[in-house]
Design an enzyme around this catalytic site. Sequence first.
Site, PDB file in Angstrom:
ATOM      1  N   GLY A 104     -50.593 -35.366  -7.190  1.00 15.25           N
ATOM      2  CA  GLY A 104     -51.224 -36.510  -6.549  1.00 15.25           C
ATOM      3  C   GLY A 104     -51.323 -37.692  -7.490  1.00 15.25           C
ATOM      4  O   GLY A 104     -51.908 -38.704  -7.171  1.00 15.25           O
ATOM      5  N   CYS A 105     -50.735 -37.561  -8.666  1.00 16.37           N
ATOM      6  CA  CYS A 105     -50.705 -38.670  -9.620  1.00 16.37           C
ATOM      7  C   CYS A 105     -49.401 -39.405  -9.358  1.00 16.37           C
ATOM      8  O   CYS A 105     -48.331 -38.943  -9.724  1.00 16.37           O
ATOM      9  CB  CYS A 105     -50.740 -38.135 -11.041  1.00 16.37           C
TER      10      CYS A 105
END
Lengths: 134, 110, 101
Positions: free
Chosen positions: B108-109
């Site tokens: 999710g980065c």
Amino acid sequence: MNETTGGIEDDEGSGIVKKFMFVNRKAPYGTIYALEGLEVVLISAAFDQDVSMAFLDDGVYQLVKGQHTKALAVKNFSPTYRALEGYDIEKLYVERESLEMRGLNADDLLVPVEVLSSAAMGDLMKTQDVVIGF
Amino acid sequence: MALEVNGKTYETDEEGYLLNLSEWDEDIAKVLAEGEKVDMTENHWEVVNFLREYYNDYQIAPAVRVLTKAIGKKLGAEKGNSKYLYELFPYGPAKQACKIAGLPKPTGCI
Amino acid sequence: MLHIVNKSPFENTTLASCLRVVCKGGGGALLLIEDGVYAATKNSVAGNAVHDVMGDIQVYALWPDVEARGIQDRVLEGVKMVDYGGFVDLVVEHSNVQSWL
């Protein structure tokens, strides 16, 4: 399908919250669907949308306790389902018929879930803005 | 890519993240921290160790927002905020602290 | 809601799962594409299951897939044929879509 990307991009920054349901119907290690689906769900948490996950058919096997993958030399991603709460993804629905067909019940699963009948699951799907299957 | 620590070589990905999580030790962390220009203090170690525990529990590196919340829960509100974490790890707590902790880049980065 | 099934009902339980969830929920539409179109054939086990739900939902099949498989003369009565344009219309007409992978 265009609803998968369209929904997310259109809403970014606009403050509109849509209901996204990720429907998981595949067992965890036979194909890459389950792991990829889980990663998409984790990423979706960054968009501040109303996200839920549904588990039907072999998808319920993703949540079964006691998975040990060491001998397979693949990552055991089942503990990651317990991280979902920290990502504010707290709506996990499991279809009762899928559990029963496999001789399982909610106590066999590694996270708290809401068990729904097929009919209730169908009703819930209808209320979603976007339904994405894995 | 590779990292040399105490005469031993450790494999990393193209961004410098340690490939084999189980090889990690504090000496490796110190070398990784040097590469990030981070001077490791007790507060830095606290976050790094927290991340390793988180990974051990959940098999993922948390997104920043999730890390912040989880740290706040465990170590108190004065540490569970992005200001505190960015002061420790100016180029992104999830990215830099994860690298030093020997974890993969957070999911999710983006 | 529009449900799309693309797997043969004889090698895969997708259609059965879809019908279980969809029909008890009531309403909506089912579009059969690719090998899913075999479920639209009469005098077959899958066709009978589809026939049973046709009172609750409208069933469509993608004509190019039906024709390619040579089943056009065995299609269940009441199944509506759509071409690619019709496929797009169905997606637009419904509030949401689920592709049953």
